[in-house]
Design a protein around this motif. Structure first.
Motif, PDB file in Angstrom:
ATOM      1  N   PRO A 181       5.070   7.436  11.734  1.00  0.00           N
ATOM      2  CA  PRO A 181       5.899   8.654  11.874  1.00  0.00           C
ATOM      3  C   PRO A 181       5.474   9.779  10.943  1.00  0.00           C
ATOM      4  O   PRO A 181       5.658  10.954  11.272  1.00  0.00           O
ATOM      5  N   THR A 182       4.918   9.455   9.765  1.00  0.00           N
ATOM      6  CA  THR A 182       4.439  10.469   8.830  1.00  0.00           C
ATOM      7  C   THR A 182       3.044  10.102   8.349  1.00  0.00           C
ATOM      8  O   THR A 182       2.632   8.934   8.425  1.00  0.00           O
ATOM      9  N   PHE A 183       2.341  11.098   7.831  1.00  0.00           N
ATOM     10  CA  PHE A 183       0.978  10.878   7.354  1.00  0.00           C
ATOM     11  C   PHE A 183       0.964   9.915   6.174  1.00  0.00           C
ATOM     12  O   PHE A 183       0.110   9.025   6.092  1.00  0.00           O
ATOM     13  N   ARG A 184       1.899  10.062   5.249  1.00  0.00           N
ATOM     14  CA  ARG A 184       1.912   9.202   4.067  1.00  0.00           C
ATOM     15  C   ARG A 184       2.180   7.749   4.431  1.00  0.00           C
ATOM     16  O   ARG A 184       1.532   6.839   3.904  1.00  0.00           O
ATOM     17  N   ILE A 185       3.095   7.518   5.332  1.00  0.00           N
ATOM     18  CA  ILE A 185       3.378   6.135   5.753  1.00  0.00           C
ATOM     19  C   ILE A 185       2.153   5.543   6.435  1.00  0.00           C
ATOM     20  O   ILE A 185       1.808   4.371   6.219  1.00  0.00           O
ATOM     21  N   GLY A 186       1.470   6.336   7.247  1.00  0.00           N
ATOM     22  CA  GLY A 186       0.257   5.840   7.897  1.00  0.00           C
ATOM     23  C   GLY A 186      -0.819   5.474   6.899  1.00  0.00           C
ATOM     24  O   GLY A 186      -1.470   4.427   7.020  1.00  0.00           O
ATOM     25  N   VAL A 187      -1.032   6.332   5.881  1.00  0.00           N
ATOM     26  CA  VAL A 187      -2.033   6.032   4.853  1.00  0.00           C
ATOM     27  C   VAL A 187      -1.628   4.794   4.067  1.00  0.00           C
ATOM     28  O   VAL A 187      -2.465   3.951   3.724  1.00  0.00           O
ATOM     29  N   LYS A 188      -0.345   4.665   3.770  1.00  0.00           N
ATOM     30  CA  LYS A 188       0.123   3.484   3.034  1.00  0.00           C
ATOM     31  C   LYS A 188      -0.138   2.216   3.839  1.00  0.00           C
ATOM     32  O   LYS A 188      -0.546   1.185   3.281  1.00  0.00           O
ATOM     33  N   ASN A 189       0.064   2.278   5.151  1.00  0.00           N
ATOM     34  CA  ASN A 189      -0.244   1.124   5.998  1.00  0.00           C
ATOM     35  C   ASN A 189      -1.729   0.789   5.950  1.00  0.00           C
ATOM     36  O   ASN A 189      -2.116  -0.389   5.894  1.00  0.00           O
ATOM     37  N   LEU A 190      -2.574   1.812   5.967  1.00  0.00           N
ATOM     38  CA  LEU A 190      -4.020   1.588   5.889  1.00  0.00           C
ATOM     39  C   LEU A 190      -4.406   0.977   4.549  1.00  0.00           C
ATOM     40  O   LEU A 190      -5.246   0.078   4.484  1.00  0.00           O
ATOM     41  N   LEU A 191      -3.802   1.457   3.477  1.00  0.00           N
ATOM     42  CA  LEU A 191      -4.123   0.932   2.145  1.00  0.00           C
ATOM     43  C   LEU A 191      -3.774  -0.550   2.025  1.00  0.00           C
ATOM     44  O   LEU A 191      -4.480  -1.319   1.380  1.00  0.00           O
ATOM     45  N   GLN A 192      -2.691  -0.942   2.668  1.00  0.00           N
ATOM     46  CA  GLN A 192      -2.188  -2.311   2.498  1.00  0.00           C
ATOM     47  C   GLN A 192      -2.775  -3.307   3.496  1.00  0.00           C
ATOM     48  O   GLN A 192      -2.812  -4.504   3.219  1.00  0.00           O
ATOM     49  N   THR A 193      -3.242  -2.827   4.636  1.00  0.00           N
ATOM     50  CA  THR A 193      -3.638  -3.766   5.698  1.00  0.00           C
ATOM     51  C   THR A 193      -5.090  -3.665   6.118  1.00  0.00           C
ATOM     52  O   THR A 193      -5.523  -4.439   6.974  1.00  0.00           O
ATOM     53  N   ASN A 194      -5.880  -2.753   5.545  1.00  0.00           N
ATOM     54  CA  ASN A 194      -7.255  -2.609   6.015  1.00  0.00           C
ATOM     55  C   ASN A 194      -8.100  -3.797   5.581  1.00  0.00           C
ATOM     56  O   ASN A 194      -7.817  -4.452   4.583  1.00  0.00           O
ATOM     57  N   GLY A 195      -9.171  -4.035   6.317  1.00  0.00           N
ATOM     58  CA  GLY A 195     -10.131  -5.067   5.947  1.00  0.00           C
ATOM     59  C   GLY A 195      -9.716  -6.462   6.332  1.00  0.00           C
ATOM     60  O   GLY A 195      -8.700  -6.698   6.997  1.00  0.00           O
ATOM     61  N   LEU A 196     -10.542  -7.411   5.884  1.00  0.00           N
ATOM     62  CA  LEU A 196     -10.334  -8.819   6.198  1.00  0.00           C
ATOM     63  C   LEU A 196     -10.760  -9.649   4.990  1.00  0.00           C
ATOM     64  O   LEU A 196     -11.945  -9.681   4.643  1.00  0.00           O
ATOM     65  N   GLY A 197      -9.803 -10.290   4.329  1.00  0.00           N
ATOM     66  CA  GLY A 197     -10.120 -11.049   3.123  1.00  0.00           C
ATOM     67  C   GLY A 197     -10.593 -10.121   2.015  1.00  0.00           C
ATOM     68  O   GLY A 197      -9.979  -9.091   1.727  1.00  0.00           O
ATOM     69  N   VAL A 198     -11.722 -10.477   1.394  1.00  0.00           N
ATOM     70  CA  VAL A 198     -12.279  -9.623   0.334  1.00  0.00           C
ATOM     71  C   VAL A 198     -13.077  -8.454   0.896  1.00  0.00           C
ATOM     72  O   VAL A 198     -13.474  -7.553   0.159  1.00  0.00           O
ATOM     73  N   ILE A 199     -13.326  -8.475   2.190  1.00  0.00           N
ATOM     74  CA  ILE A 199     -14.066  -7.377   2.820  1.00  0.00           C
ATOM     75  C   ILE A 199     -13.068  -6.296   3.191  1.00  0.00           C
ATOM     76  O   ILE A 199     -12.573  -6.207   4.317  1.00  0.00           O
ATOM     77  N   LYS A 200     -12.736  -5.481   2.213  1.00  0.00           N
ATOM     78  CA  LYS A 200     -11.758  -4.422   2.402  1.00  0.00           C
ATOM     79  C   LYS A 200     -12.105  -3.266   1.482  1.00  0.00           C
ATOM     80  O   LYS A 200     -12.885  -3.404   0.533  1.00  0.00           O
TER      81      LYS A 200
END
Length: 289
Positions: A181-200
């Protein structure tokens, strides 16, 4: 006629080997219904057919192998727009998954640190110079994610072709769209969920906000909050500031400000490329406690 016999035998060789490889890759789409089917019998049949080829006539066997190999290379060269669903794809997937599991057990060490970027590019096609610039820094040796926050969740599918654009331009990066819904929430989701294991990603790259005086208090607070969220999630932060065209012919003297342990590593990786080696481009800063 040995040549005709060998054409039949190499067909059976490839069919048997295809069955073996499909079984060995554990592909869920391969479900043979024959009751007495066995993976290793398929491999044995493939080897046996190949051996009979050379026993029958070794010179016609060589000619047959050369013809089949030439056809294979020709198909690879033409690259038809067809998804064969080959067992090789399944094997690549299995190997990649196994490697991800292996590196997940590795412990962090400063000698092995490399900056891995989450770049807030939006759609990569809309900021090609930024994508190319960050690709020069990562050099393909670290993860580069092109973060894209989409305000309308129904439009995410419209950007699925962006990864194909990166592949076509030989840029080792991944387009990661997220609806929020907002840019900040989207970036926060990316910060917390990007990558796979240590490859992030471990470094956030975002653009410099030029219009401080024109923005509302909420917009400025959102921008500063994104940087704060990155620090809270143990990310280094890079702020890209440039004027005019961002290319290798126009290089501003003061372009990037990096905070955190990634700063020195980024400086080294960028200067490996001859184009940027003598440019006073980077200045580093430590995070204030």
């Amino acid at each position: 006629r040995p040549i005709i016999t060998n054409f039949f035998l190499i067909s059976y060789t490839l069919i048997n080997y295809s069955c073996f490889e499909a079984s060995f890759s554990n592909s869920p789409g391969w479900r043979p219904s024959y009751k007495y089917y066995n993976t290793w019998v398929s491999l044995f049949g493939s080897v046996l057919c190949a051996a009979v080829m050379f026993i029958t006539s070794w010179w016609t066997a060589l000619i047959t192998v050369v013809i089949i190999y030439t056809l294979y290379r020709y198909i690879q060269y033409r690259k038809p727009a067809v998804n064969w669903g080959s067992s090789k794809q399944a094997l690549k997937y299995n190997n990649a998954l196994d490697l991800v599991h292996e590196v997940s057990g590795l412990s962090y060490h400063v000698k092995n640190f490399r900056p891995q970027f989450l770049v807030l590019t939006g759609a990569p096609s809309s900021r090609p110079r930024l994508v190319n610039f960050m690709s020069d820094i990562s050099k393909g040796y670290g993860v580069m994610l092109c973060g894209h926050v989409i305000r309308n969740k129904y439009k995410v599918d419209q950007y699925m072709s962006e990864n194909h654009l990166l592949i076509a331009n030989k840029i080792k990066a991944f387009h990661v769209p997220v609806a929020a819904p907002t840019f900040r929430i989207g970036v926060k989701n990316l910060l917390q969920t990007n990558g796979l294991g240590v490859i992030k990603a471990n470094t956030l790259i975002l653009g410099y906000k030029h219009s401080w005086n024109e923005e509302t208090h909420g917009q400025v607070e959102e921008y500063v909050g994104i940087i704060k969220d990155a620090f809270d999630n143990n990310y280094a932060v890079g702020v890209l500031r440039y004027s005019g065209k961002l290319d290798e012919k126009f290089l501003p003297e003061d372009d990037i400000t990096l905070f955190g342990e990634a700063a020195d590593a980024v400086s080294v990786t960028l200067r490996v490329k001859i184009t940027w080696r003598k440019v006073p481009l980077l200045r580093t800063a430590r995070r204030l406690s």
